[in-house]
Design a protein around this motif. Structure first.
Motif, short mmCIF file in Angstrom:
data_model
loop_
_atom_site.label_atom_id
_atom_site.label_comp_id
_atom_site.label_asym_id
_atom_site.label_seq_id
_atom_site.Cartn_x
_atom_site.Cartn_y
_atom_site.Cartn_z
N LYS A 178 -5.03 -9.42 -15.94
CA LYS A 178 -3.88 -9.60 -15.07
C LYS A 178 -3.58 -8.29 -14.35
O LYS A 178 -3.65 -7.21 -14.95
N PHE A 179 -3.24 -8.41 -13.08
CA PHE A 179 -2.90 -7.26 -12.25
C PHE A 179 -1.37 -7.22 -12.09
O PHE A 179 -0.77 -8.21 -11.63
N PHE A 180 -0.76 -6.10 -12.46
CA PHE A 180 0.69 -5.95 -12.37
C PHE A 180 1.01 -5.04 -11.18
O PHE A 180 0.52 -3.91 -11.10
N TRP A 181 1.83 -5.56 -10.27
CA TRP A 181 2.13 -4.84 -9.02
C TRP A 181 3.64 -4.68 -8.92
O TRP A 181 4.39 -5.67 -8.93
N SER A 182 4.09 -3.46 -8.77
CA SER A 182 5.53 -3.22 -8.62
C SER A 182 5.98 -3.65 -7.23
O SER A 182 5.44 -3.20 -6.22
N ILE A 183 6.99 -4.51 -7.18
CA ILE A 183 7.50 -5.03 -5.92
C ILE A 183 8.11 -3.92 -5.06
O ILE A 183 8.32 -4.07 -3.85
N ASN A 184 8.37 -2.79 -5.70
CA ASN A 184 8.98 -1.66 -4.98
C ASN A 184 7.98 -0.93 -4.08
O ASN A 184 8.38 -0.07 -3.30
N TYR A 185 6.69 -1.25 -4.23
CA TYR A 185 5.66 -0.53 -3.47
C TYR A 185 4.83 -1.53 -2.65
O TYR A 185 3.84 -2.08 -3.13
N LEU A 186 5.27 -1.76 -1.40
CA LEU A 186 4.57 -2.69 -0.52
C LEU A 186 4.39 -2.11 0.87
O LEU A 186 4.24 -2.84 1.84
N SER A 187 4.37 -0.80 0.96
CA SER A 187 4.24 -0.16 2.27
C SER A 187 2.79 -0.21 2.74
O SER A 187 1.86 -0.47 1.96
N GLU A 188 2.60 0.05 4.01
CA GLU A 188 1.25 0.05 4.58
C GLU A 188 0.38 1.16 4.00
O GLU A 188 -0.86 1.05 4.03
N GLU A 189 1.02 2.20 3.47
CA GLU A 189 0.25 3.28 2.87
C GLU A 189 -0.21 2.91 1.46
O GLU A 189 -1.29 3.32 1.02
N VAL A 190 0.60 2.14 0.76
CA VAL A 190 0.30 1.82 -0.64
C VAL A 190 -0.69 0.67 -0.77
O VAL A 190 -1.56 0.67 -1.64
N ILE A 191 -0.59 -0.34 0.08
CA ILE A 191 -1.40 -1.55 -0.07
C ILE A 191 -2.91 -1.25 -0.10
O ILE A 191 -3.63 -1.80 -0.95
N PRO A 192 -3.46 -0.40 0.79
CA PRO A 192 -4.90 -0.10 0.69
C PRO A 192 -5.28 0.55 -0.65
O PRO A 192 -6.38 0.27 -1.17
N VAL A 193 -4.41 1.38 -1.19
CA VAL A 193 -4.68 2.01 -2.49
C VAL A 193 -4.83 0.94 -3.56
O VAL A 193 -5.73 1.00 -4.41
N ILE A 194 -3.95 -0.07 -3.53
CA ILE A 194 -3.99 -1.11 -4.56
C ILE A 194 -5.20 -2.02 -4.37
O ILE A 194 -5.86 -2.41 -5.35
N PHE A 195 -5.53 -2.35 -3.14
CA PHE A 195 -6.74 -3.17 -2.92
C PHE A 195 -8.00 -2.39 -3.32
O PHE A 195 -8.97 -2.99 -3.80
N LYS A 196 -7.98 -1.10 -3.15
CA LYS A 196 -9.12 -0.29 -3.60
C LYS A 196 -9.24 -0.37 -5.13
O LYS A 196 -10.34 -0.49 -5.68
N GLY A 197 -8.09 -0.36 -5.81
CA GLY A 197 -8.11 -0.52 -7.27
C GLY A 197 -8.64 -1.88 -7.68
O GLY A 197 -9.38 -2.00 -8.67
#
Length: 610
Positions: A93-112
């Motif tokens: 399961k992937f846990f994503w904090s709803i507080n981090y949805l900026s354009e800068e953060v999203i590519p970092v998470i998809f990379k993960g």
């Protein structure tokens, strides 16, 4: 969505929010995961479950509770406060904090997400072991670490072809190295407490695995520094990884052997010497600790456990006033000389009679009316008992030296965290000792219950200890009941009991070495010690007692004269009355020590004497 299944924690349940997030993330899914499928068609993307939450750590704990794991140890590392992947019993399961949805953060998470897909594929395709085991020998364990690092290197290089993000700027690996050393030292202290071999060894390996993996994650061409004493080994491990192919399951023998040597060298610098141990049908893994945590990484800025005493010089305000109002006052010089004499006498006693390691690690400092003395200890068998015996002697030396000079100390001794350097002191033990010192009331050193509980706990190694008879006293003077304090004349009782100490030492040596000393031999040695040392010691101890008692009676008489002087105001008389009670406490204690029938307010506490 094609690849992502979105879920929400209870507080975020909203059809509108779900729809908005799906619309918001779909373009990123198409861009990043679509491009990944085009470049790497051999990687099959499973359905990815993502849970959005406001409290990522609470949601992860709830995930583990579903699997009946009540105590998940979760430590934020790197980007874990944004996004974290957890797997258990085949469920990921992937846990994503709803507080981090900026354009800068999203590519970092998809990379993960992509790196996780690549990692799972490589582990399954090459049948890579996912559990560190030591019953297969050192080679298996060191190859396990190397494969983990190689997997990190490969997944990052492949994900960089899809998404390039600006990683957190790391100019040096000082903080990562600090964390590694701190965690290793903590494991050493924990091992001294629980003696859990497998936990200590496996977690030491895993701390090293995490450290190098972080280096691989954040390395660049100009930030490879901050590795301290491990610099050579880290650079060589990185070289081995560069020379390896992407065939994770087939590490060359040369690289495997080189990697093993480097890992063992790192662990040896951590005071963990690992070796293979032959078992019935297979090879296991053992380890040896040479010195333990007290002297490990001496420059590390971190606390460690110490026995600490905080002492207060009573009447210090009056001493300051005397020095500032009377030009002829010598009180500053007397205090300085008394402190220096106590320090030099302490080292003399320890050098002659006790533990050289205590001398090496003893810290003492005086500021204003306060004296702080501390020594390290570990939670292993009788170490704390030996340490406290040393501390008792040190405190006795300070108490008696100051009493002979007409100064009186009140204090508290406890155990707890401690860090110091030339400029600062940071200590939980100091805070606790300071808070308890004032409640001690009389010029004596009280003992924290935490220490007392450890001292009375029996151990199979107690036979190795010197006698601790008469070291601790309980008193019921005034409003205090069963107050546990240090005998201020214990060091004299200990030396006067040298005859029994010699007997115990001979008995212990015989047990340890399997020597059968006849009674005539033991009597001969004991008689020699008694005749050569005891007369001089007894004379010296008697002179010490007379000097201390003489100064005490003199001070007592001075305060009585202040109290009875009709010219003194009520404030002066009230202060004199308070001081008289403190002096009378010591006088009563000294009389009881000579004649136990002289007072019912004191009793010796018996510890572990055998």
């Amino acid at each position: 969505m094609k690849y992502l299944d979105l879920f929400f924690s209870t507080e975020l349940q909203s059809d509108e929010l779900i729809k908005n997030l799906e619309n918001y993330l779909s373009p990123y899914e198409d861009k990043f995961l679509g491009e990944f499928c085009e470049k790497f068609p051999e990687y099959k993307i499973p359905k990815i479950q993502i849970l959005f939450t406001r409290n990522i750590w609470q949601s992860i704990n709830e995930f583990y509770l579903q699997h009946e794991i009540k105590y998940a140890k979760l430590k934020p590392k790197g980007l874990d406060h944004l996004f974290k992947i957890e797997s258990y019993a085949g469920e990921t399961k992937f846990f994503w904090s709803i507080n981090y949805l900026s354009e800068e953060v999203i590519p970092v998470i998809f990379k993960g997400i992509i790196e996780n897909i690549i990692g799972d594929y490589l582990r399954n395709n090459f049948n890579i072991d996912q559990k560190l085991e030591f019953n297969k020998g050192i080679k298996f364990a060191t190859d396990f670490l190397f494969r983990s690092w190689l997997l990190e290197k490969i997944t990052r290089s492949k994900s960089d072809l899809i998404i390039t993000v600006d990683e957190e700027l790391i100019t040096s690996f000082d903080d990562f190295t600090f964390a590694f050393k701190k965690n290793i030292k903590d494991l050493h202290y924990q091992y001294q407490t629980d003696q859990n071999n497998n936990y200590f060894l496996s977690n030491s390996f895993l701390e090293l695995e995490l450290w190098v993996r972080r280096i691989l994650q954040y390395r660049s061409s100009d930030n490879l520094s901050g590795f301290d004493e491990f610099e050579f080994e880290i650079f060589e491990i990185l070289n081995c990884l560069e020379m390896s192919s992407e065939d994770i399951s087939n590490i060359s023998e040369d690289i495997s052997l080189r990697n093993q040597t480097l890992i063992l060298q790192v662990l040896k610098k951590c005071d963990i010497e690992v070796y293979d141990t032959p078992q019935r049908e297979r090879v296991g893994t053992g380890f040896k600790i040479t010195e333990g945590p007290k002297n490990l990484f001496p420059t590390l800025i971190d606390t460690h456990p110490r026995i600490l005493a905080f002492l207060d010089i009573l009447g210090f305000k009056a001493l300051i006033n005397e020095y500032e109002t009377e030009k002829s006052s010598m009180v500053l010089k007397e205090l300085k000389n008394t402190f220096d004499l106590a320090v030099s006498t302490t080292f003399k006693h320890l050098a002659l009679a006790l533990d050289q390691e205590i001398i090496k690690n003893l810290e003492h400092r005086m500021f204003s009316d306060c004296i702080v003395i501390s020594i390290p200890y570990i939670e292993f068998e009788v170490d704390i008992k030996i340490g406290f015996l040393n501390m008792a002697i040190i405190l006795n030396v300070f108490q008696q030296t100051f009493m002979k000079a007409g100064f009186y100390l009140r204090g508290h001794v406890t155990i707890g965290s401690y860090y110091s350097d030339d400029n600062m002191l940071f200590s939980g033990a100091l805070v606790e000792a300071y808070q308890n010192e004032s409640s001690t009331i009389f010029p004596i050193v009280s003992i924290n219950q935490k220490i007392y509980d450890k001292l009375i706990k029996k151990s199979s190694y107690d036979i190795l200890l010197p006698s601790s008879q008469k070291m601790i006293i309980k008193h019921n003077v005034g409003k205090t009941r069963n107050n546990i304090v240090l005998n201020p004349l214990f060091i004299q009782d200990m030396y006067e009991g040298l005859d029994s100490i010699v007997h115990k030492t001979l008995k212990t040596e015989a047990i340890l070495n399997g020597i059968n000393l006849g009674s005539s031999t033991k009597n001969l040695i004991r008689d020699h010690m008694r005749n050569s040392l005891m007369p001089d010691l007894q004379k010296e101890m008697e002179k010490e007692r007379e000097a201390i008692l003489g100064q005490l009676l003199k001070k007592h008489e001075e305060q009585i004269s202040y109290l009875n002087n009709p010219n003194n105001d009520s404030e002066t008389k009230t202060l004199a009355s308070s001081i008289i009670k403190k002096y009378e406490f010591l006088i009563e204690l000294f009389k009881w020590r000579i004649n136990p029938m002289a007072s019912e307010n004191f009793q010796y506490v018996q510890l572990t004497d055998v």
